[in-house]
Design an enzyme around this catalytic site. Structure first.
Site, PDB file in Angstrom:
ATOM      1  N   CYS A   1       0.863  -1.184   0.000  1.00 57.28           N
ATOM      2  CA  CYS A   1       0.000   0.000   0.000  1.00 57.28           C
ATOM      3  C   CYS A   1       0.894   1.227   0.000  1.00 57.28           C
ATOM      4  O   CYS A   1       1.997   1.187  -0.547  1.00 57.28           O
ATOM      5  CB  CYS A   1      -0.944  -0.020   1.209  1.00 57.28           C
ATOM      6  N   GLY A   2       0.465   2.309   0.623  1.00 59.24           N
ATOM      7  CA  GLY A   2       1.263   3.517   0.643  1.00 59.24           C
ATOM      8  C   GLY A   2       2.396   3.479   1.651  1.00 59.24           C
ATOM      9  O   GLY A   2       3.529   3.838   1.345  1.00 59.24           O
TER      10      GLY A   2
END
Length: 292
Positions: A242-243
């Site tokens: 993800c981020g």
């Protein structure tokens, strides 16, 4: 008969009925992106489920790295868990404010350090409030506990592991960021990061696993279909990314709900991979099946 969880998800009704159980530890694992105010800790101070303790994802982390909220060492996590009053015998229920944004990260962290008695509150604080259930600003006193870590190294992947996987394709990679960030149509919020995704990875935004109106977790068949539609072969192992390693936990939790536990999280995630350097980056939509 000892107190136990009904499953990996607990309902608001179940939690309300068990608030005063002595072996129950309720964890608010809410998290906000950098710059968002009020801070998650301030939200907790203003209102939280009675007896809840705040799990600060940024604090309960490795502070020897410049990367945000990386897993701490086993020794450090033992101290964090004890300070939260979590023992190896504790029954833990984790929630966040939206429903399943960061609670999955806390669930995964506890399991990675060897604590399996943990569930996520369905719908989180959002559903709890919508039902008019009690909240408080009073922080209940915590009795320090004893906690022994059994670390599961197989639950975590490093940048080197993901780089090696580009050649071996032994594991599929799925990214929990929004489609616009994945395709590079939208720039990353963290300054200095390139846009795009890990070559060969698939995309399933974490919020696809919950009902947008209530925050409740979708049924297992809908979750299974979402992962398959994203391109995953559910018979093969998975790396979730993800981020910055937080919302990947939602994907890991969703896969767990459909019986798939050969799942690891790339802890450095895009905050590490997207930095200027020699890690390859693709843009646009991933071709179905190119990571199989």
């Amino acid at each position: 008969m000892s107190f136990s969880l009904p499953g990996s998800i607990v309902s608001t009704e179940w939690l309300a009925a068990h608030l005063d159980q002595p072996d129950l530890v309720i964890i608010d694992g809410s998290f906000k992106l950098p710059g968002a105010t009020p801070f998650a800790a301030e939200d907790f101070a203003a209102r939280h489920i009675p007896n809840a303790r705040f799990f600060d994802i940024d604090k309960i982390a490795d502070h020897e790295t410049s990367l945000p909220h990386m897993l701490p060492s086993s020794e450090a996590f033992e101290h964090y868990a004890m300070d939260l009053g979590i023992s190896n015998d504790s029954v833990v229920v984790v929630y966040d404010t939206p429903g399943l944004m960061s609670a999955g990260r806390v669930w995964w962290t506890l399991r990675t350090f060897g604590h399996g008695k943990v569930a996520v509150l369905d719908g989180g604080l959002r559903k709890w409030l919508a039902e008019g259930r009690p909240v408080t600003e009073v922080v209940a006193p915590i009795t320090k506990s004893s906690f022994h870590v059994t670390f599961n190294a197989g639950a975590v992947r490093s940048k080197a592991d993901v780089l090696a996987n580009l050649e071996s394709r032994a594991e599929q990679v799925i990214d929990a960021r929004s489609a616009a960030r994945f395709t590079a149509e939208e720039k990353e919020a963290r300054p200095g990061l390139r846009s795009g995704h890990i070559p060969g990875s698939f995309n399933l935004p974490f919020n696809a696993l919950t009902n947008p109106e209530t925050g409740e977790i979708r049924d297992t068949e809908t979750i299974r279909q979402a992962f398959e539609n994203a391109g995953l072969d559910l018979s093969e192992p998975v790396i979730a990314s993800c981020g910055s390693g937080v919302t990947a936990g939602a994907l890991a939790f969703g896969l767990h709900l459909i019986g798939k536990d050969d799942v690891a999280i790339y802890d450095g995630a895009w905050t590490e991979w997207g930095q200027p350097g020699d890690t390859p980056v693709d843009t646009g939509a991933a071709a179905l099946g190119d990571a199989k």
